[in-house]
Design a protein around this motif. Sequence first.
Motif, PDB file in Angstrom:
ATOM      1  N   GLU A  30       0.838  -1.180   0.097  1.00  0.00           N
ATOM      2  CA  GLU A  30       0.099  -0.078  -0.123  1.00  0.00           C
ATOM      3  C   GLU A  30       0.947   1.218  -0.134  1.00  0.00           C
ATOM      4  OE1 GLU A  30      -3.615   2.123   2.501  1.00  0.00           O
ATOM      5  OE2 GLU A  30      -2.994   0.345   3.181  1.00  0.00           O
ATOM      6  N   PHE A  32       0.467   5.497   0.017  1.00  0.00           N
ATOM      7  CA  PHE A  32      -0.663   6.369   0.159  1.00  0.00           C
ATOM      8  C   PHE A  32      -0.113   7.792   0.408  1.00  0.00           C
ATOM      9  CE2 PHE A  32       0.461   4.340   4.124  1.00  0.00           C
ATOM     10  CZ  PHE A  32       0.375   5.497   5.008  1.00  0.00           C
ATOM     11  N   TRP A  77      -5.008   6.329  -1.750  1.00  0.00           N
ATOM     12  CA  TRP A  77      -4.086   5.060  -1.703  1.00  0.00           C
ATOM     13  C   TRP A  77      -4.269   4.255  -2.812  1.00  0.00           C
ATOM     14  CZ3 TRP A  77      -7.359   0.870  -2.489  1.00  0.00           C
ATOM     15  CH2 TRP A  77      -8.706   1.035  -2.332  1.00  0.00           C
TER      16      TRP A  77
END
Length: 83
Positions: A30, A32, A77
Amino acid sequence: MLCDGEGIQSGLSRFTEVTGPVQWTLPGRETFLVLEGAARIEIDDGQVLELTAGDIASLPAGARTTWYLTTPFKEFWVIASAA
């Protein structure tokens, strides 16, 4: 959710109020960008991230995290699954 394609997803999350920490285990890498508010992210390996609006971070798949948010909190994200 803004995009849900083969091996990648992206979206916006917004929290206007929270009642406590948010626990999240990442299903993929991830990355973001914090757009509003702030977050203290505790990672189970002992690392701690202190992020505010304008900060960007990337966490590995499988990381177990606890998020302490300063609201209102908004992030963009992208989650990428391993090929």
